[in-house]
Design a protein around this motif. Structure first.
Motif, PDB file in Angstrom:
ATOM      1  N   THR A 137       0.876 -13.098  -4.098  1.00  0.00           N
ATOM      2  CA  THR A 137       0.879 -12.597  -2.723  1.00  0.00           C
ATOM      3  C   THR A 137       1.521 -11.216  -2.713  1.00  0.00           C
ATOM      4  OG1 THR A 137       3.017 -13.641  -2.207  1.00  0.00           O
ATOM      5  CG2 THR A 137       1.008 -14.903  -1.682  1.00  0.00           C
ATOM      6  N   VAL A 138       1.038 -10.381  -1.814  1.00  0.00           N
ATOM      7  CA  VAL A 138       1.661  -9.071  -1.603  1.00  0.00           C
ATOM      8  C   VAL A 138       1.810  -8.856  -0.106  1.00  0.00           C
ATOM      9  CG1 VAL A 138       0.869  -7.997  -3.751  1.00  0.00           C
ATOM     10  CG2 VAL A 138      -0.558  -7.850  -1.735  1.00  0.00           C
ATOM     11  N   GLU A 139       2.928  -8.289   0.266  1.00  0.00           N
ATOM     12  CA  GLU A 139       3.158  -7.907   1.652  1.00  0.00           C
ATOM     13  C   GLU A 139       3.158  -6.391   1.701  1.00  0.00           C
ATOM     14  OE1 GLU A 139       5.815 -10.475   4.176  1.00  0.00           O
ATOM     15  OE2 GLU A 139       6.662 -10.827   2.172  1.00  0.00           O
ATOM     16  N   SER A 163      -1.226  -3.433  14.068  1.00  0.00           N
ATOM     17  CA  SER A 163      -0.078  -3.911  13.292  1.00  0.00           C
ATOM     18  C   SER A 163      -0.019  -3.155  11.969  1.00  0.00           C
ATOM     19  CB  SER A 163      -0.223  -5.411  13.017  1.00  0.00           C
ATOM     20  OG  SER A 163       0.830  -5.851  12.196  1.00  0.00           O
ATOM     21  N   ASP A 164       1.131  -2.600  11.658  1.00  0.00           N
ATOM     22  CA  ASP A 164       1.214  -1.847  10.406  1.00  0.00           C
ATOM     23  C   ASP A 164       1.724  -2.697   9.236  1.00  0.00           C
ATOM     24  OD1 ASP A 164       3.825  -2.038  11.272  1.00  0.00           O
ATOM     25  OD2 ASP A 164       4.316   0.059  10.898  1.00  0.00           O
ATOM     26  N   HIS A 165       1.964  -3.987   9.460  1.00  0.00           N
ATOM     27  CA  HIS A 165       2.373  -4.888   8.376  1.00  0.00           C
ATOM     28  C   HIS A 165       1.326  -5.986   8.211  1.00  0.00           C
ATOM     29  CE1 HIS A 165       6.198  -2.848   8.937  1.00  0.00           C
ATOM     30  NE2 HIS A 165       6.528  -3.295   7.741  1.00  0.00           N
ATOM     31  N   TRP A 166       0.986  -6.307   6.964  1.00  0.00           N
ATOM     32  CA  TRP A 166      -0.031  -7.303   6.653  1.00  0.00           C
ATOM     33  C   TRP A 166       0.226  -7.840   5.259  1.00  0.00           C
ATOM     34  CZ3 TRP A 166      -3.120  -5.005   2.764  1.00  0.00           C
ATOM     35  CH2 TRP A 166      -3.078  -3.616   2.696  1.00  0.00           C
ATOM     36  N   ALA A 167      -0.544  -8.847   4.891  1.00  0.00           N
ATOM     37  CA  ALA A 167      -0.341  -9.470   3.581  1.00  0.00           C
ATOM     38  C   ALA A 167      -1.688  -9.818   2.959  1.00  0.00           C
ATOM     39  CB  ALA A 167       0.515 -10.733   3.719  1.00  0.00           C
ATOM     40  N   VAL A 168      -1.640 -10.046   1.660  1.00  0.00           N
ATOM     41  CA  VAL A 168      -2.823 -10.465   0.908  1.00  0.00           C
ATOM     42  C   VAL A 168      -2.406 -11.600  -0.009  1.00  0.00           C
ATOM     43  CG1 VAL A 168      -4.588  -9.758  -0.742  1.00  0.00           C
ATOM     44  CG2 VAL A 168      -3.785  -8.131   0.970  1.00  0.00           C
ATOM     45  N   SER A 169      -3.196 -12.673   0.003  1.00  0.00           N
ATOM     46  CA  SER A 169      -3.000 -13.796  -0.916  1.00  0.00           C
ATOM     47  C   SER A 169      -4.188 -13.808  -1.865  1.00  0.00           C
ATOM     48  CB  SER A 169      -2.931 -15.121  -0.150  1.00  0.00           C
ATOM     49  OG  SER A 169      -1.810 -15.151   0.704  1.00  0.00           O
ATOM     50  N   GLN A 171       6.514  -6.179  -1.119  1.00  0.00           N
ATOM     51  CA  GLN A 171       6.922  -7.306  -1.962  1.00  0.00           C
ATOM     52  C   GLN A 171       5.686  -7.863  -2.650  1.00  0.00           C
ATOM     53  OE1 GLN A 171       9.926 -10.306  -0.732  1.00  0.00           O
ATOM     54  NE2 GLN A 171       8.201 -11.705  -0.754  1.00  0.00           N
ATOM     55  N   ALA A 172       5.832  -8.203  -3.911  1.00  0.00           N
ATOM     56  CA  ALA A 172       4.745  -8.826  -4.667  1.00  0.00           C
ATOM     57  C   ALA A 172       5.330 -10.019  -5.422  1.00  0.00           C
ATOM     58  CB  ALA A 172       4.130  -7.825  -5.646  1.00  0.00           C
ATOM     59  N   LEU A 173       4.717 -11.185  -5.216  1.00  0.00           N
ATOM     60  CA  LEU A 173       5.190 -12.410  -5.854  1.00  0.00           C
ATOM     61  C   LEU A 173       4.047 -13.078  -6.611  1.00  0.00           C
ATOM     62  CD1 LEU A 173       7.241 -13.884  -2.882  1.00  0.00           C
ATOM     63  CD2 LEU A 173       8.118 -12.606  -4.849  1.00  0.00           C
TER      64      LEU A 173
END
Length: 177
Positions: free
Chosen positions: A132-134, A79-85, A155-157
């Protein structure tokens, strides 16, 4: 005119630090705690990480390090999409649960973890995280027994700008102050 002599190269038989020596030395470096997540064909997966860092502002790039041949390494190769919290100090139990060897399935862990699916990655974003960052994978770099995954931030929130971070130091989760 004198010429500078070439600098000596390290002796090829010089001893290397042992894994225990290296681990002990690096335990002196405090690190933020993050939950790296991915959507694996509709199944949420995650791992606790202290090896997450900013690489570049223009373009926005981050890097995570995952153990080679781990489940997360396999998932991120597909998967080339992931996120970090980025976890807050009150999320110590969550960090410990996702770091545990031989843990429950991710499905069960996420059933008890408040989260939403990231709109750009589909990966879980932990409710109550400091930020969070996607990301989208730009490059995978083999590095010893790990894989470095370089990601472009889509995206970074910052849902909790006043929150306090969870920190990992000397083998334990800690609070600042």
């Amino acid at each position: 005119m004198s010429q500078a002599s070439p600098s000596p190269s390290p002796h090829p038989t010089a001893p290397l630090a042992t894994p225990d020596e290296f681990r002990a030395a690096l335990s002196q470096l405090a690190a933020g705690v993050a939950l790296v997540t991915v959507d694996d064909d509709g199944e949420a997966a995650g791992m606790t990480a202290t090896s997450f860092l900013s690489v570049s502002l223009e373009p926005p790039l981050v890097l995570i390090s995952v153990r080679e041949d781990s489940r997360m390494d396999e998932l991120l190769s597909r998967s080339d999409h992931w996120a970090v919290s980025l976890l807050g100090e009150d999320q110590r139990a969550l960090a410990a649960r996702f770091a545990m060897k031989g843990r429950l399935s991710d499905r069960l862990l996420f059933a008890d973890t408040p989260h939403t699916a990231g709109p750009l990655s589909g990966a879980p974003l932990v409710t109550g995280a400091l930020a969070t960052v996607e990301c989208r994978t730009e490059q995978r770099i083999p590095a010893g027994d790990h894989t470095l995954v370089l990601g472009r931030v889509l995206q970074a929130l910052v849902p909790d700008p006043d929150g306090r971070p969870l920190v990992y130091f000397r083998g334990n989760y800690r609070r600042i102050g």
